[in-house]
Scaffold this motif. Sequence first.
Motif, short mmCIF file in Angstrom:
data_model
loop_
_atom_site.label_atom_id
_atom_site.label_comp_id
_atom_site.label_asym_id
_atom_site.label_seq_id
_atom_site.Cartn_x
_atom_site.Cartn_y
_atom_site.Cartn_z
N ASP A 89 -4.32 85.52 55.15
CA ASP A 89 -5.49 85.65 55.99
C ASP A 89 -6.29 84.05 55.74
OD1 ASP A 89 -5.09 88.00 56.71
OD2 ASP A 89 -6.68 88.85 55.09
N VAL A 90 -5.72 83.43 55.01
CA VAL A 90 -6.99 81.98 54.87
C VAL A 90 -6.05 81.11 55.62
CG1 VAL A 90 -7.25 79.63 53.65
CG2 VAL A 90 -7.94 82.69 52.72
N GLN A 91 -4.69 81.14 55.97
CA GLN A 91 -4.35 80.39 56.75
C GLN A 91 -4.01 80.65 58.00
OE1 GLN A 91 -3.67 77.37 56.56
NE2 GLN A 91 -1.75 76.76 57.65
N ALA A 92 -3.86 81.92 58.42
CA ALA A 92 -3.76 82.76 60.20
C ALA A 92 -5.86 82.16 60.17
CB ALA A 92 -3.90 83.87 59.69
N ALA A 93 -6.54 82.72 59.89
CA ALA A 93 -7.95 82.13 60.09
C ALA A 93 -8.07 80.61 60.39
CB ALA A 93 -8.96 82.73 58.64
N HIS A 132 -6.28 92.39 60.83
CA HIS A 132 -5.66 90.51 61.19
C HIS A 132 -5.14 90.43 61.03
CE1 HIS A 132 -8.69 91.00 56.54
NE2 HIS A 132 -8.90 92.28 56.75
N LEU A 133 -4.17 91.35 61.64
CA LEU A 133 -2.99 90.99 62.71
C LEU A 133 -3.15 90.10 63.58
CD1 LEU A 133 0.19 91.08 62.84
CD2 LEU A 133 -0.68 93.30 64.00
N GLY A 134 -4.08 90.56 64.39
CA GLY A 134 -4.81 89.53 66.09
C GLY A 134 -4.88 88.86 65.39
N GLU A 146 5.36 87.33 62.07
CA GLU A 146 6.45 88.56 61.74
C GLU A 146 6.27 88.58 59.95
OE1 GLU A 146 8.49 90.35 63.40
OE2 GLU A 146 7.21 89.62 65.03
N ALA A 147 5.52 87.61 59.84
CA ALA A 147 5.23 87.90 58.83
C ALA A 147 4.00 89.65 58.08
CB ALA A 147 4.79 86.34 57.37
N MET A 148 3.17 88.64 58.87
CA MET A 148 2.08 89.44 58.90
C MET A 148 1.77 91.57 59.09
SD MET A 148 -0.93 88.98 58.12
CE MET A 148 -2.56 89.71 58.43
N ARG A 149 2.92 91.30 60.52
CA ARG A 149 3.66 92.65 60.60
C ARG A 149 4.94 93.60 59.76
NH1 ARG A 149 5.66 89.92 66.34
NH2 ARG A 149 3.53 90.40 67.86
#
Length: 231
Positions: A89-93, A132-134, A146-149
């Motif tokens: 989540d940190v890296q995604a954000a 979170h996926l968005g 893909e890791a999040m999916r």
Amino acid sequence: MLDQLQAQVSGGSWPVGERIPAELDLAAQLGVSRPAVREAIRALSHVGVLEVRRGDGTYVRSSGDPRPLLRRVTRATARDVFEVQLAYDVQAARLAARRRTGADLARLEELLRARDEATEADEFGAADARFHLGVAEATRNPVLIEAMRFFIHRLHESMRTIRLDHEVPEAGPAAHRAVLDAIAAGDPDGAARAAAAVVQPTLAILEGLVGEAPTDTGLEPGASPAGGGAA
């Protein structure tokens, strides 16, 4: 169904590089429902055994057996999953704040609204996971997406459990709004801090519960399969 499909691949029914039969044909061949086939294909594509090519079909990428990995993920504790999600989540954000488009922001607003409005536990778990996926999808990083999916089912189940178990608090609308606001402002560091602030308080509670009574939390192996996920 996952075991049946993996056995077909590992047994050489379709060599690496070959297209497997269509969902409807597989369902008839294996004696299962089409949704079960679809879910098995999705799971195996997430771990690199299959590759879904839109408009073309599904191809074998590897004959390796990922089932031991899938079983370990299924048995992971809520704490295990939250520790990994904190990194995701940190890296995604952070990346989403750099790369998001206007369309991404509009979609994230809709996803956050759906999360805020969800009341029933299963609906809430699904809505939280979609938000979170968005965020991950706004990164444009295919590996992270893909890791999040692959993780999404655990996110859903975790939040469903937490909504039903009031011992473990979940981050509310304000904390998630802070993530979206920082992404919209194009502030990578602020988005990363906000994402961490969503996960860390729940993770701290889980650490305490595991330390006090690891078999009595309802979120550990041997309890409900709903342990693990997103805040």
